[in-house]
Design a protein around this motif. Structure first.
Motif, PDB file in Angstrom:
ATOM      1  N   VAL A  53       0.841  -1.205   0.000  1.00  0.00           N
ATOM      2  CA  VAL A  53       0.000   0.000   0.000  1.00  0.00           C
ATOM      3  C   VAL A  53       0.872   1.250   0.000  1.00  0.00           C
ATOM      4  N   LEU A  54       1.899   1.274   0.832  1.00  0.00           N
ATOM      5  CA  LEU A  54       2.783   2.446   0.881  1.00  0.00           C
ATOM      6  C   LEU A  54       3.458   2.673  -0.469  1.00  0.00           C
ATOM      7  N   ARG A  55       3.923   1.613  -1.106  1.00  0.00           N
ATOM      8  CA  ARG A  55       4.573   1.758  -2.419  1.00  0.00           C
ATOM      9  C   ARG A  55       3.583   2.260  -3.468  1.00  0.00           C
ATOM     10  N   ILE A  56       2.360   1.759  -3.416  1.00  0.00           N
ATOM     11  CA  ILE A  56       1.333   2.203  -4.356  1.00  0.00           C
ATOM     12  C   ILE A  56       1.078   3.695  -4.173  1.00  0.00           C
ATOM     13  N   LEU A  57       0.969   4.130  -2.925  1.00  0.00           N
ATOM     14  CA  LEU A  57       0.705   5.547  -2.658  1.00  0.00           C
ATOM     15  C   LEU A  57       1.902   6.419  -3.010  1.00  0.00           C
ATOM     16  N   ARG A  58       3.116   5.920  -2.830  1.00  0.00           N
ATOM     17  CA  ARG A  58       4.286   6.699  -3.253  1.00  0.00           C
ATOM     18  C   ARG A  58       4.253   6.900  -4.768  1.00  0.00           C
ATOM     19  N   GLY A  59       3.872   5.855  -5.479  1.00  0.00           N
ATOM     20  CA  GLY A  59       3.784   5.946  -6.936  1.00  0.00           C
ATOM     21  C   GLY A  59       2.689   6.887  -7.410  1.00  0.00           C
ATOM     22  N   ALA A  63      -1.250  13.491  -5.401  1.00  0.00           N
ATOM     23  CA  ALA A  63      -2.693  13.388  -5.642  1.00  0.00           C
ATOM     24  C   ALA A  63      -3.334  12.286  -4.808  1.00  0.00           C
ATOM     25  N   GLY A  64      -2.542  11.289  -4.410  1.00  0.00           N
ATOM     26  CA  GLY A  64      -3.103  10.171  -3.664  1.00  0.00           C
ATOM     27  C   GLY A  64      -3.983   9.309  -4.555  1.00  0.00           C
ATOM     28  N   LEU A  65      -4.664   8.368  -3.934  1.00  0.00           N
ATOM     29  CA  LEU A  65      -5.553   7.468  -4.667  1.00  0.00           C
ATOM     30  C   LEU A  65      -6.802   7.180  -3.866  1.00  0.00           C
ATOM     31  N   ARG A  66      -7.880   6.943  -4.581  1.00  0.00           N
ATOM     32  CA  ARG A  66      -9.090   6.464  -3.931  1.00  0.00           C
ATOM     33  C   ARG A  66      -8.781   5.106  -3.314  1.00  0.00           C
ATOM     34  N   CYS A  67      -9.468   4.795  -2.246  1.00  0.00           N
ATOM     35  CA  CYS A  67      -9.236   3.513  -1.576  1.00  0.00           C
ATOM     36  C   CYS A  67      -9.479   2.345  -2.533  1.00  0.00           C
ATOM     37  N   SER A  68     -10.480   2.443  -3.369  1.00  0.00           N
ATOM     38  CA  SER A  68     -10.768   1.370  -4.323  1.00  0.00           C
ATOM     39  C   SER A  68      -9.631   1.209  -5.326  1.00  0.00           C
ATOM     40  N   GLU A  69      -8.982   2.320  -5.700  1.00  0.00           N
ATOM     41  CA  GLU A  69      -7.849   2.248  -6.626  1.00  0.00           C
ATOM     42  C   GLU A  69      -6.646   1.578  -5.959  1.00  0.00           C
ATOM     43  N   ARG A  93       1.502   6.755   8.862  1.00  0.00           N
ATOM     44  CA  ARG A  93       2.155   6.554   7.565  1.00  0.00           C
ATOM     45  C   ARG A  93       1.265   6.896   6.376  1.00  0.00           C
ATOM     46  N   VAL A  94      -0.011   7.025   6.646  1.00  0.00           N
ATOM     47  CA  VAL A  94      -1.006   7.332   5.615  1.00  0.00           C
ATOM     48  C   VAL A  94      -2.012   8.300   6.206  1.00  0.00           C
ATOM     49  N   SER A  95      -2.536   9.178   5.372  1.00  0.00           N
ATOM     50  CA  SER A  95      -3.655  10.025   5.787  1.00  0.00           C
ATOM     51  C   SER A  95      -4.770   9.828   4.766  1.00  0.00           C
ATOM     52  N   ARG A  96      -5.982  10.073   5.211  1.00  0.00           N
ATOM     53  CA  ARG A  96      -7.127   9.957   4.301  1.00  0.00           C
ATOM     54  C   ARG A  96      -7.959  11.227   4.397  1.00  0.00           C
ATOM     55  N   VAL A 105     -16.271   9.805  -1.579  1.00  0.00           N
ATOM     56  CA  VAL A 105     -14.970   9.295  -2.008  1.00  0.00           C
ATOM     57  C   VAL A 105     -13.895   9.651  -0.977  1.00  0.00           C
ATOM     58  N   VAL A 106     -13.143   8.631  -0.570  1.00  0.00           N
ATOM     59  CA  VAL A 106     -12.035   8.828   0.363  1.00  0.00           C
ATOM     60  C   VAL A 106     -10.736   8.620  -0.408  1.00  0.00           C
ATOM     61  N   VAL A 107      -9.827   9.589  -0.269  1.00  0.00           N
ATOM     62  CA  VAL A 107      -8.543   9.536  -0.969  1.00  0.00           C
ATOM     63  C   VAL A 107      -7.446   9.325   0.069  1.00  0.00           C
ATOM     64  N   ALA A 108      -6.583   8.337  -0.200  1.00  0.00           N
ATOM     65  CA  ALA A 108      -5.462   8.032   0.694  1.00  0.00           C
ATOM     66  C   ALA A 108      -4.204   8.703   0.164  1.00  0.00           C
ATOM     67  N   HIS A 109      -3.398   9.220   1.095  1.00  0.00           N
ATOM     68  CA  HIS A 109      -2.145   9.907   0.769  1.00  0.00           C
ATOM     69  C   HIS A 109      -1.027   9.348   1.637  1.00  0.00           C
ATOM     70  N   LEU A 110       0.151   9.314   1.100  1.00  0.00           N
ATOM     71  CA  LEU A 110       1.331   8.928   1.860  1.00  0.00           C
ATOM     72  C   LEU A 110       1.777  10.132   2.692  1.00  0.00           C
ATOM     73  N   THR A 111       2.052   9.912   3.962  1.00  0.00           N
ATOM     74  CA  THR A 111       2.530  10.999   4.829  1.00  0.00           C
ATOM     75  C   THR A 111       4.055  11.058   4.767  1.00  0.00           C
TER      76      THR A 111
END
Length: 157
Positions: A53-59, A63-69, A93-96, A105-111
């Motif tokens: 999950v952390l690697r996905i969010l870093r990538g 902009a972050g990603l929707r939880c479903s993404e 490690r993550v914020s939403r 829609v909830v978007v996750a971001h890497l902190t």
């Protein structure tokens, strides 16, 4: 000399067949690689899915990603992405945030903490992967990658 049933090669996919032996070899390799990776991540209080999950969010960048993404991009499907994000958020490690245009829609971001953990793991993971595949020359490693890429799950249930 006549061939008996016991002398015949096993049917494709049956125990002892080349397909079955290849399957077992891949499973043994995957489990060993996964175990050594999990050991390294455990030292940083991360599971393999959390690290993914952390690697996905870093990538995804800022902009972050929707939880479903996030769930759709996981290496191994995890039906409870919310639980993964809950634990990562609790660890800082993550914020939403809710999308201001669509509050559903909830978007996750890497902190910054999540980014720091990944940065601390970049070197050790590079070294681990180098050790894991040290027995293969660059040419054989490229061939292995090509052969594995030929196997698609789209054709199989």
């Amino acid at each position: 000399m006549t061939t008996t049933v016991s002398d015949a090669p096993p049917a494709a996919g049956r125990p002892g067949s080349p397909e079955h032996l290849a399957y077992l070899a891949l499973q043994r390799l995957a489990m060993r690689q996964q175990y050594t990776s999990a050991e390294l991540l455990r030292r940083h209080d991360l599971s393999l899915p959390q690290f993914n999950v952390l690697r996905i969010l870093r990538g995804a960048g800022d902009a972050g990603l929707r939880c479903s993404e996030v769930g759709a991009r996981l290496l191994v499907h995890d039906p409870d992405v919310t639980r993964l994000l809950d634990r990562l958020e609790k660890a800082g490690r993550v914020s939403r945030t809710r999308d201001p245009r669509d509050r559903r829609v909830v978007v996750a971001h890497l902190t910054a903490e999540g980014r720091a953990v990944l940065s601390a793991l970049d070197g050790p993971l590079t070294e681990l992967h180098a050790r894991q595949f040290a027995a293969l020359s660059p040419e054989r490693l490229a061939l292995l990658t090509e052969l594995l890429s030929d196997l698609t799950l789209e054709d199989h249930p």
